[in-house]
Scaffold this active site. Structure first.
Site, mmCIF file in Angstrom:
data_model
loop_
_atom_site.group_PDB
_atom_site.id
_atom_site.type_symbol
_atom_site.label_atom_id
_atom_site.label_comp_id
_atom_site.label_asym_id
_atom_site.label_seq_id
_atom_site.Cartn_x
_atom_site.Cartn_y
_atom_site.Cartn_z
ATOM 1 N N HIS A 62 -2.918 -16.055 27.886
ATOM 2 C CA HIS A 62 -3.803 -17.005 29.068
ATOM 3 C C HIS A 62 -2.826 -16.758 30.307
ATOM 4 C CE1 HIS A 62 -4.708 -19.064 25.650
ATOM 5 N NE2 HIS A 62 -4.872 -20.231 26.538
ATOM 6 N N CYS B 13 -4.781 -12.248 20.857
ATOM 7 C CA CYS B 13 -3.504 -13.774 21.287
ATOM 8 C C CYS B 13 -2.441 -13.082 20.400
ATOM 9 C CB CYS B 13 -4.078 -14.187 20.547
ATOM 10 S SG CYS B 13 -2.745 -16.349 20.212
ATOM 11 N N CYS C 207 1.278 -13.378 26.607
ATOM 12 C CA CYS C 207 0.386 -14.437 26.078
ATOM 13 C C CYS C 207 -0.911 -14.759 26.497
ATOM 14 C CB CYS C 207 1.247 -15.070 26.383
ATOM 15 S SG CYS C 207 0.091 -17.488 25.712
ATOM 16 N N ASP D 111 -9.161 -15.758 20.267
ATOM 17 C CA ASP D 111 -7.990 -16.256 20.505
ATOM 18 C C ASP D 111 -8.153 -18.102 20.205
ATOM 19 O OD1 ASP D 111 -5.294 -16.570 22.577
ATOM 20 O OD2 ASP D 111 -6.440 -17.568 23.726
ATOM 21 N N SER D 112 -6.889 -18.152 20.874
ATOM 22 C CA SER D 112 -6.661 -19.876 20.263
ATOM 23 C C SER D 112 -7.058 -20.211 20.840
ATOM 24 C CB SER D 112 -4.845 -19.900 20.777
ATOM 25 O OG SER D 112 -4.963 -19.686 22.266
ATOM 26 N N GLU E 150 -6.167 -23.798 29.418
ATOM 27 C CA GLU E 150 -7.331 -24.015 29.044
ATOM 28 C C GLU E 150 -7.690 -25.186 30.224
ATOM 29 O OE1 GLU E 150 -8.499 -23.826 25.862
ATOM 30 O OE2 GLU E 150 -7.557 -22.281 26.018
ATOM 31 N N TYR F 184 -1.692 -22.976 19.910
ATOM 32 C CA TYR F 184 -1.174 -21.323 18.653
ATOM 33 C C TYR F 184 0.723 -21.314 18.701
ATOM 34 C CZ TYR F 184 -5.230 -20.222 16.400
ATOM 35 O OH TYR F 184 -6.967 -19.625 15.831
ATOM 36 N N GLY F 185 1.150 -21.957 20.130
ATOM 37 C CA GLY F 185 2.377 -21.474 20.657
ATOM 38 C C GLY F 185 3.142 -22.466 19.121
HETATM 39 N N1 DGL Z 1 -2.781 -17.015 23.796
HETATM 40 C C1 DGL Z 1 -2.352 -17.502 23.199
HETATM 41 C C2 DGL Z 1 -1.621 -15.838 23.382
HETATM 42 O O1 DGL Z 1 -1.409 -15.623 23.656
HETATM 43 C C3 DGL Z 1 -1.964 -18.287 22.434
HETATM 44 C C4 DGL Z 1 -1.270 -19.206 23.066
HETATM 45 C C5 DGL Z 1 -1.568 -20.543 22.344
HETATM 46 O O2 DGL Z 1 -2.108 -20.978 22.135
HETATM 47 O O3 DGL Z 1 0.264 -20.930 22.177
HETATM 48 O O4 DGL Z 1 -0.018 -16.068 22.346
#
Ligand code: DGL
Length: 261
Positions: free
Chosen positions: A187, A74, A185, A11-12, A153, A43-44
């Site tokens: 997270h 992710c 997401c 994942d990110s 995070e 990553y978003g």
């Molecule tokens: N956990 C990631 C997802 O499922 C992305 C979070 C991020 O890095 O923006 O989209």
């Protein structure tokens, strides 16, 4: 026959640990290698090209570690890079994930569902195709959530700032009458408790972690790749190992060593 090579999961950042937990619970005999790309989170807000490059680097690393399958834990990376990874490694089983639109469309009672996800996921062609396929007759309210990934995070699952952000992001969904909300997401499942506290009890939250774990099991069984041996789990990060190490008791449920990727 037992294939004791590990499954690579990434994942990110720490979000994919919500998926790793489901995989470990369902497949306790499988060894797992987790990569948190925390040096490049979130990553978003990044371009799809940037995310594809990161995913290639992580996949190469996991293959060097002898991974027998990859789980893209992710939604944002799936939207940007799953097709690229499948093209690049045609022989490798790759399990990717996307917001739970299909289960949410089945669960809604009033036909109004909300999607909390990153801007990258919501803007992707893959997400548009998902809506066309499974939510043609449903009213879908989408909500990007900038800042929320950073709170997770930082391990701030119950912080006043996290609560403020969650209120801001769920407000428009409630105003439109959503009775089902997708945690789009990886997270966000870590914020489920905080969300449940603030949302009316009739709102159902759905995420995809358990479904991904079932899919991993199916794929390993079909390809005769399952392990019958003792399992290990190892953790790697592209940021400071100490930071991930500190988060593991809260987000993974145990302490562990962390390597620098
Ligand atoms: N956990 C990631 C997802 O499922 C992305 C979070 C991020 O890095 O923006 O989209």
């Amino acid at each position: 026959m037992s294939d004791e090579r590990p499954i690579g999961v990434f994942d990110s950042g720490v979000g994919g640990l919500s998926v790793l937990r489901e995989i470990h619970a369902r497949l306790p005999l499988e060894s797992l290698i987790y990569v948190a790309d925390s040096g490049h989170v979130p990553y978003g807000e990044k371009t799809p090209e940037y995310i594809r490059e990161r995913c290639r680097a992580i996949a190469d690393f996991l293959l060097l570690k002898n991974a027998k399958a990859l789980v893209v834990a992710c939604n944002t990376a799936t939207a940007a890079a799953a097709a690229d990874l499948r093209e690049r490694y045609p022989e490798l089983p790759i399990i990717a994930m996307e917001p739970a639109v299909k289960p949410a469309a089945a669960a809604t009672r009033n036909g109004v569902i909300g999607v909390l996800a990153t801007s990258g996921t919501l803007a992707s062609a893959r997400f548009a195709a998902l809506l066309d396929r499974f939510a043609a007759d449903i009213c879908v309210v989408t909500q990007p959530c900038p800042g929320l990934v950073e709170q997770v995070e930082a391990g701030k699952l119950d912080d006043p700032e996290t609560e403020r952000l969650l209120k801001t992001f769920t407000g428009p969904l409630l105003a439109q009458g959503c009775d089902t909300v997708i945690l789009g997401c990886t997270h966000y499942p870590f914020l489920r408790r905080a969300l449940e506290r603030m949302l009316p009890p009739e709102v159902t939250l759905v995420d995809t972690g358990a479904a991904v774990a079932r899919q991993v099991e199916r794929l390993l069984c079909n390809k005769s790749l399952t392990s019958a041996g003792a399992s290990t789990t190892s953790f790697w990060t592209s940021s400071e190992p100490d930071v991930l190490q500190k988060r593991l008791p809260l987000l993974w449920g145990a302490k562990a060593d962390v390597g620098r990727f």
